[in-house]
Design a protein around this motif. Structure first.
Motif, PDB file in Angstrom:
ATOM      1  N   VAL A  26     -30.115  65.433  -8.929  1.00  0.00           N
ATOM      2  CA  VAL A  26     -29.023  64.898  -8.118  1.00  0.00           C
ATOM      3  C   VAL A  26     -29.553  63.964  -7.037  1.00  0.00           C
ATOM      4  N   SER A  27     -30.604  64.375  -6.331  1.00  0.00           N
ATOM      5  CA  SER A  27     -31.112  63.530  -5.245  1.00  0.00           C
ATOM      6  C   SER A  27     -31.682  62.218  -5.769  1.00  0.00           C
ATOM      7  N   SER A  28     -32.325  62.233  -6.934  1.00  0.00           N
ATOM      8  CA  SER A  28     -32.867  60.975  -7.467  1.00  0.00           C
ATOM      9  C   SER A  28     -31.744  60.029  -7.886  1.00  0.00           C
ATOM     10  N   LYS A  29     -30.669  60.554  -8.470  1.00  0.00           N
ATOM     11  CA  LYS A  29     -29.545  59.702  -8.852  1.00  0.00           C
ATOM     12  C   LYS A  29     -28.845  59.135  -7.616  1.00  0.00           C
ATOM     13  N   LEU A  30     -28.616  59.979  -6.614  1.00  0.00           N
ATOM     14  CA  LEU A  30     -27.920  59.510  -5.416  1.00  0.00           C
ATOM     15  C   LEU A  30     -28.771  58.527  -4.616  1.00  0.00           C
ATOM     16  N   ARG A  31     -30.079  58.728  -4.619  1.00  0.00           N
ATOM     17  CA  ARG A  31     -30.979  57.801  -3.939  1.00  0.00           C
ATOM     18  C   ARG A  31     -30.879  56.395  -4.540  1.00  0.00           C
ATOM     19  N   ARG A  32     -30.634  56.333  -5.855  1.00  0.00           N
ATOM     20  CA  ARG A  32     -30.483  55.042  -6.536  1.00  0.00           C
ATOM     21  C   ARG A  32     -29.072  54.475  -6.371  1.00  0.00           C
ATOM     22  N   GLY A  33     -28.220  55.191  -5.637  1.00  0.00           N
ATOM     23  CA  GLY A  33     -26.853  54.724  -5.402  1.00  0.00           C
ATOM     24  C   GLY A  33     -25.922  54.995  -6.570  1.00  0.00           C
ATOM     25  N   GLU A  34     -26.308  55.877  -7.485  1.00  0.00           N
ATOM     26  CA  GLU A  34     -25.487  56.193  -8.655  1.00  0.00           C
ATOM     27  C   GLU A  34     -24.468  57.279  -8.318  1.00  0.00           C
ATOM     28  N   SER A  35     -23.244  57.078  -8.727  1.00  0.00           N
ATOM     29  CA  SER A  35     -22.212  58.105  -8.657  1.00  0.00           C
ATOM     30  C   SER A  35     -22.052  58.664 -10.063  1.00  0.00           C
ATOM     31  N   PHE A  36     -21.691  59.938 -10.170  1.00  0.00           N
ATOM     32  CA  PHE A  36     -21.572  60.553 -11.490  1.00  0.00           C
ATOM     33  C   PHE A  36     -20.716  61.803 -11.415  1.00  0.00           C
ATOM     34  N   LEU A  37     -20.220  62.228 -12.566  1.00  0.00           N
ATOM     35  CA  LEU A  37     -19.440  63.448 -12.675  1.00  0.00           C
ATOM     36  C   LEU A  37     -20.379  64.620 -12.922  1.00  0.00           C
ATOM     37  N   PHE A  38     -20.199  65.713 -12.186  1.00  0.00           N
ATOM     38  CA  PHE A  38     -21.001  66.922 -12.363  1.00  0.00           C
ATOM     39  C   PHE A  38     -20.058  68.059 -12.702  1.00  0.00           C
ATOM     40  N   THR A  39     -20.322  68.739 -13.815  1.00  0.00           N
ATOM     41  CA  THR A  39     -19.438  69.785 -14.327  1.00  0.00           C
ATOM     42  C   THR A  39     -20.208  71.086 -14.511  1.00  0.00           C
ATOM     43  N   TRP A  40     -19.576  72.200 -14.137  1.00  0.00           N
ATOM     44  CA  TRP A  40     -20.161  73.511 -14.404  1.00  0.00           C
ATOM     45  C   TRP A  40     -19.039  74.513 -14.661  1.00  0.00           C
ATOM     46  N   ARG A  41     -19.436  75.640 -15.241  1.00  0.00           N
ATOM     47  CA  ARG A  41     -18.494  76.734 -15.520  1.00  0.00           C
ATOM     48  C   ARG A  41     -18.751  77.865 -14.518  1.00  0.00           C
ATOM     49  N   PRO A  42     -17.773  78.160 -13.659  1.00  0.00           N
ATOM     50  CA  PRO A  42     -17.946  79.261 -12.709  1.00  0.00           C
ATOM     51  C   PRO A  42     -17.995  80.603 -13.450  1.00  0.00           C
ATOM     52  N   ASP A  43     -18.593  81.573 -12.811  1.00  0.00           N
ATOM     53  CA  ASP A  43     -18.667  82.911 -13.363  1.00  0.00           C
ATOM     54  C   ASP A  43     -17.261  83.446 -13.621  1.00  0.00           C
ATOM     55  N   ILE A  44     -17.144  84.249 -14.652  1.00  0.00           N
ATOM     56  CA  ILE A  44     -15.835  84.816 -15.015  1.00  0.00           C
ATOM     57  C   ILE A  44     -15.246  85.639 -13.867  1.00  0.00           C
ATOM     58  N   SER A  45     -16.103  86.228 -13.032  1.00  0.00           N
ATOM     59  CA  SER A  45     -15.612  87.002 -11.886  1.00  0.00           C
ATOM     60  C   SER A  45     -14.941  86.098 -10.844  1.00  0.00           C
ATOM     61  N   LEU A  46     -15.214  84.802 -10.926  1.00  0.00           N
ATOM     62  CA  LEU A  46     -14.593  83.835 -10.014  1.00  0.00           C
ATOM     63  C   LEU A  46     -13.416  83.127 -10.668  1.00  0.00           C
ATOM     64  N   GLY A  47     -13.005  83.628 -11.836  1.00  0.00           N
ATOM     65  CA  GLY A  47     -11.855  83.042 -12.510  1.00  0.00           C
ATOM     66  C   GLY A  47     -12.219  82.224 -13.735  1.00  0.00           C
ATOM     67  N   GLY A  48     -13.512  82.013 -13.974  1.00  0.00           N
ATOM     68  CA  GLY A  48     -13.932  81.250 -15.153  1.00  0.00           C
ATOM     69  C   GLY A  48     -13.468  79.817 -15.096  1.00  0.00           C
TER      70      GLY A  48
END
Length: 91
Positions: A26-48
């Motif tokens: 993330v820091s290397s991409k942002l240092r280059r001025g790149e914007s991007f979409l970041f996706t993750w799946r939360p734990d099922i205990s947090l609603g999935g």
């Protein structure tokens, strides 16, 4: 363990080594001025489901690591996130 906070709202809790790798990517991409979409799946205990955030150089990010040791990124993992779909965790 560690936590990534995005604009003080969304939080991703993951293994410290994985967070260290994510911090590098993330820091290397942002240092280059790149914007991007970041996706993750939360734990099922947090609603999935799925969380996606738009990462940009002006976003407020906090990488918080538990404990005193500086975790190293896993060996053999290269910086990712150059896909048109953005950065997904886990890859």
């Amino acid at each position: 363990m560690g936590r990534l906070s995005y604009d003080g709202v969304e939080k991703l809790e993951i293994d410290g080594c994985a967070l260290a790798h994510l911090q590098l990517v993330v820091s290397s991409k942002l240092r280059r001025g790149e914007s991007f979409l970041f996706t993750w799946r939360p734990d099922i205990s947090l609603g999935g489901g799925r969380v996606s955030v738009w990462m940009h150089p002006h976003a407020s990010l906090v990488f918080r690591f538990a404990g005193r040791a500086d975790p190293a990124p896993p060996a053999g993992r290269s910086p990712a996130g150059r896909s048109p779909a953005g950065l997904r965790f886990p890859a």
